[in-house]
Design an enzyme around this catalytic site. Structure first.
Site, PDB file in Angstrom:
ATOM      1  CE  LYS A  60      -3.969  -1.768   2.683  1.00  0.00           C
ATOM      2  NZ  LYS A  60      -5.013  -1.562   1.688  1.00  0.00           N
ATOM      3  NE  ARG A  78     -11.176  -9.570  -1.741  1.00  0.00           N
ATOM      4  CZ  ARG A  78     -11.524  -8.700  -2.686  1.00  0.00           C
ATOM      5  NH1 ARG A  78     -11.842  -9.126  -3.890  1.00  0.00           N
ATOM      6  NH2 ARG A  78     -11.590  -7.404  -2.413  1.00  0.00           N
TER       7      ARG A  78
HETATM    8  N1  BES Z   1      -8.089  -3.698   4.613  1.00  0.00           N
HETATM    9  C1  BES Z   1      -8.267  -3.311   3.265  1.00  0.00           C
HETATM   10  C2  BES Z   1      -9.563  -2.578   3.010  1.00  0.00           C
HETATM   11  C3  BES Z   1      -9.698  -1.211   3.594  1.00  0.00           C
HETATM   12  C4  BES Z   1      -8.915  -0.169   3.144  1.00  0.00           C
HETATM   13  C5  BES Z   1     -10.672  -0.965   4.520  1.00  0.00           C
HETATM   14  C6  BES Z   1      -9.096   1.094   3.665  1.00  0.00           C
HETATM   15  C7  BES Z   1     -10.859   0.271   5.030  1.00  0.00           C
HETATM   16  C8  BES Z   1     -10.047   1.305   4.599  1.00  0.00           C
HETATM   17  C9  BES Z   1      -8.292  -4.537   2.356  1.00  0.00           C
HETATM   18  O1  BES Z   1      -7.495  -5.591   2.751  1.00  0.00           O
HETATM   19  C10 BES Z   1      -7.794  -4.077   1.035  1.00  0.00           C
HETATM   20  O2  BES Z   1      -6.649  -3.714   0.943  1.00  0.00           O
HETATM   21  N2  BES Z   1      -8.655  -4.086   0.030  1.00  0.00           N
HETATM   22  C11 BES Z   1      -8.319  -3.638  -1.266  1.00  0.00           C
HETATM   23  C12 BES Z   1      -8.867  -4.644  -2.246  1.00  0.00           C
HETATM   24  C13 BES Z   1      -8.358  -4.454  -3.636  1.00  0.00           C
HETATM   25  C14 BES Z   1      -6.888  -4.834  -3.706  1.00  0.00           C
HETATM   26  C15 BES Z   1      -9.179  -5.333  -4.567  1.00  0.00           C
HETATM   27  C16 BES Z   1      -8.946  -2.265  -1.477  1.00  0.00           C
HETATM   28  O3  BES Z   1     -10.078  -2.047  -1.021  1.00  0.00           O
HETATM   29  O4  BES Z   1      -8.290  -1.420  -2.060  1.00  0.00           O
HETATM   30 MN    MN Z   2      -5.479  -5.401   2.019  1.00  0.00          MN
END
Ligand code: BES
Ligand code: MN
Ligand code: ZN
Length: 459
Positions: A240, A314
Site C-alpha cells: 500500500k 477475503r
Molecule cells: N483492509 C483493506 C480494506 C480497507 C482499506 C478498509 C481502507 C478500510 C479502509 C483490504 O485488505 C484491502 O486492501 N482491500 C483492497 C482490495 C483491492 C486490492 C481489490 C482495497 O479495497 O483497495
Molecule cells: Mn489489504
C-alpha cells in the site's frame, strides 16, 4: 452495571431538562424567572447538543438543559458526559421507553476514553446518570462494554496488538464468560487445512492463527460469527502507499467487533449456541510472502489465483467461512474491514451489508434503525461474479478494473458459505475519522448493536 449509572436520585442530583426547539418557549415559561433569564442571557436555543448550565444563587450548578434540536438523533446524548462536569444527573420530564433506553446507552457510549499511552493526568471523576425509569441498566452497560472492548482492541497499535495479543483478548473474554477457546497457530493451520490463512500470514514473524470460541447450550440454535483479524495490512508485496497504510492497525476491526458482540450475547445469556471464528494474520512483506500470481488451495478445495496480495481479507475469511458454514448454523455473520470501495459507495459511517436472504435483510434494516446503528443493504449482483473468473484457477481474488469492489468482494466470500442457512456479510470501516460530540476519533464499533438487537429479538 458500569459506574456511569446510579439507580436513584438524592439531594445532590442535578436535573437535566431535555428541550427541543419546538418546546423551547414552553420550557422557558415553566422555569423560575431567574433561570429563564439566565437561559436567554446564555443564548440557549435548544440547538442539537447545546448544554445550558444554570447556577444556583450561591453559584453552584443547580440544573442543566440539553438542546435536542429538531429531535431526530437518538444518540445525541453521547455529547453530555463530556459537556457536564463530575456529578450525578437525572433526566427530567417524560420519555418513551425507547427514548429513555437510547439516552442511557448514548450516555454510556459518550463516556469512552482510550488512555493506554497517555501520561496519567488527574482526570475528573466521570459524571453519573440516574437510570431513567424502566431502563435496563445492566443491558445498557453490557452493550457499552462490548462497544468499548471493540474500540480498545482497534485503537491499540499493531506493535501491541499482534496475533498473540488478539488471542489473549479472546482468551480473556472466553474466560470471563466460561466459553471454550481453541487456537490453531502457524504450521498447525496447514495440518488442519486452513491454507489461505497460513499463506496470508506466513511472511510475518508473528505467525497466523485461527481462534475458535464456543459457548452456550450445545443443543441450542447455532449462531456463528466470523471476524477479519488482520492485525496490520501493509498490502503485502502489492504494498500500500503511505496514505493507504496509515490506518491499517484497524484491519482487525471485524475481529474486534465480533468479540464485542460475543460479549453482549454471552453476558445477556441468550439462548443460542455461539461460535466465534477469527482468522488472524499480519499481511507482511518478506522473502517468503505469498505473491501476485500465486495460486492457493483453499479449505473448500477451490483454487484461488492471487490477482492482488492486498485483497488478503477475503482469503482468510474464506477459509474461516468454509469451516463456519460446514456446521450449518442458523445464522452465519461475518464482519470485516474488507474494501475501500465500501467507503467510496457509502462513506465511513454507513457499513453496507450483503445477504441473499430478503427476510433477514428487512429485519436487519429495522434493527439498525431502532438502535441507531446505521446499515445499508447492497446487492449480491451475481452477474458481477464473472469478473472473478481466472484463466488457470477456479477463481481470482480480485476483478480487473475494480468497479463495484465491495460487491465483488462479497461475491467472492459467497463462494465459500454453502450450507449456512442464513448468511450476512458486513463491510465495516470500524473507525471514526473525525471526533464529534461524544464521539472520539479512532476505533469504532459498527453493526454489532444492530446485530445484538436482532439476536435478542430472536433468542
Ligand atoms: N483492509 C483493506 C480494506 C480497507 C482499506 C478498509 C481502507 C478500510 C479502509 C483490504 O485488505 C484491502 O486492501 N482491500 C483492497 C482490495 C483491492 C486490492 C481489490 C482495497 O479495497 O483497495
Ligand atoms: Mn489489504
Ligand atoms: Zn485488509
Amino acid at each position: 452495571m458500569l459506574p456511569l449509572f446510579v439507580s436513584g436520585r438524592d439531594a445532590r442530583t442535578i436535573p437535566v431538562w431535555p428541550v427541543d426547539t419546538a418546546g423551547l418557549e414552553g420550557w422557558l415559561a415553566a422555569q423560575p424567572a431567574t433561570a429563564a433569564a439566565w437561559a436567554r442571557t446564555s443564548q440557549f436555543r435548544a440547538q442539537a447538543g447545546q448544554v445550558l448550565k444554570i447556577p444556583s444563587a450561591n453559584g453552584e450548578l443547580a440544573a442543566t438543559a440539553f438542546g435536542l434540536g429538531e429531535g431526530g438523533d437518538p444518540l445525541l446524548w453521547r455529547a453530555l458526559p463530556e459537556a457536564l462536569g463530575p456529578g450525578t444527573y437525572a433526566i427530567e420530564g417524560r420519555m418513551t421507553e425507547d427514548t429513555a433506553r437510547m439516552a442511557a446507552l448514548a450516555w454510556a457510549l459518550g463516556s469512552y476514553r482510550y488512555e493506554r499511552y497517555k501520561k496519567p493526568v488527574k482526570a475528573d471523576a466521570q459524571p453519573q446518570l440516574v437510570l431513567p425509569d424502566g431502563v435496563d441498566g445492566d443491558d445498557a452497560s453490557r452493550i457499552a462494554e462490548g462497544v468499548f472492548l471493540a474500540r480498545d482492541l482497534i485503537n491499540t497499535p499493531a506493535n501491541d496488538m499482534g496475533p498473540q495479543e488478539l488471542s489473549d483478548a479472546a482468551a480473556a473474554l472466553a474466560q470471563r464468560h466460561g466459553a471454550a477457546l481453541h487456537i490453531l497457530a502457524g504450521e498447525a493451520l496447514l495440518h488442519h487445512n486452513y491454507p489461505m490463512i497460513h499463506a496470508v500470514g506466513k511472511a510475518s514473524v508473528r505467525p497466523p492463527r485461527l481462534l475458535d470460541m464456543r459457548w452456550g447450550d450445545v443443543n441450542a440454535p447455532r449462531v456463528t460469527l466470523v471476524g477479519k483479524g488482520v492485525v496490520f495490512d501493509s498490502g503485502g508485496l502489492d504494498l500500500k502507499p503511505s496514505d493507504g497504510m496509515r490506518l491499517m492497525k484497524k484491519d482487525m476491526g471485524g475481529a474486534a467487533n465480533v468479540l464485542g458482540l460475543a460479549h453482549m450475547i454471552m453476558g445477556a445469556g441468550l439462548k443460542l449456541r455461539l461460535r466465534v471464528l477469527i482468522p488472524v494474520a499480519e499481511n507482511a512483506v518478506a522473502g517468503n510472502a505469498f505473491r501476485p500470481g500465486d495460486i492457493l488451495n483453499s479449505r473448500k478445495g477451490l483454487t484461488v489465483e492471487i490477482g492482488n496480495t492486498d485483497a488478503e481479507g477475503r482469503l482468510i475469511l474464506a477459509d474461516a467461512l468454509t469451516e463456519g458454514a460446514s456446521e450449518q448454523p442458523e445464522y452465519l455473520f461475518d464482519l470485516a474491514t474488507l474494501t475501500g470501495a465500501a467507503r467510496t459507495a457509502l462513506g465511513a459511517e454507513i457499513p453496507p451489508f450483503f445477504t441473499p436472504d430478503d427476510a433477514l435483510a428487512a429485519q436487519l434494516s429495522l434493527c439498525s434503525q431502532r438502535v441507531a446503528d446505521p446499515l445499508w443493504r447492497l446487492p449480491l449482483w451475481q452477474p458481477y461474479a464473472r469478473g472473478l473468473e481466472s484463466g488457470i484457477a477456479d477463481v481470482n481474488n480480485v476483478t480487473e478494473g475494480g468497479m463495484a469492489g465491495a460487491i465483488t468482494a462479497a461475491l467472492f466470500l459467497q463462494k465459500f458459505v454453502e450450507g449456512a442457512r442464513v448468511w450476512a456479510h458486513f463491510d465495516i470501516y470500524a473507525w471514526n475519522a473525525k471526533a464529534g460530540p461524544g464521539q472520539k476519533a479512532g476505533g469504532e464499533a459498527m453493526a454489532i448493536r444492530a446485530l445484538y438487537a436482532l439476536l435478542r429479538d430472536r433468542f
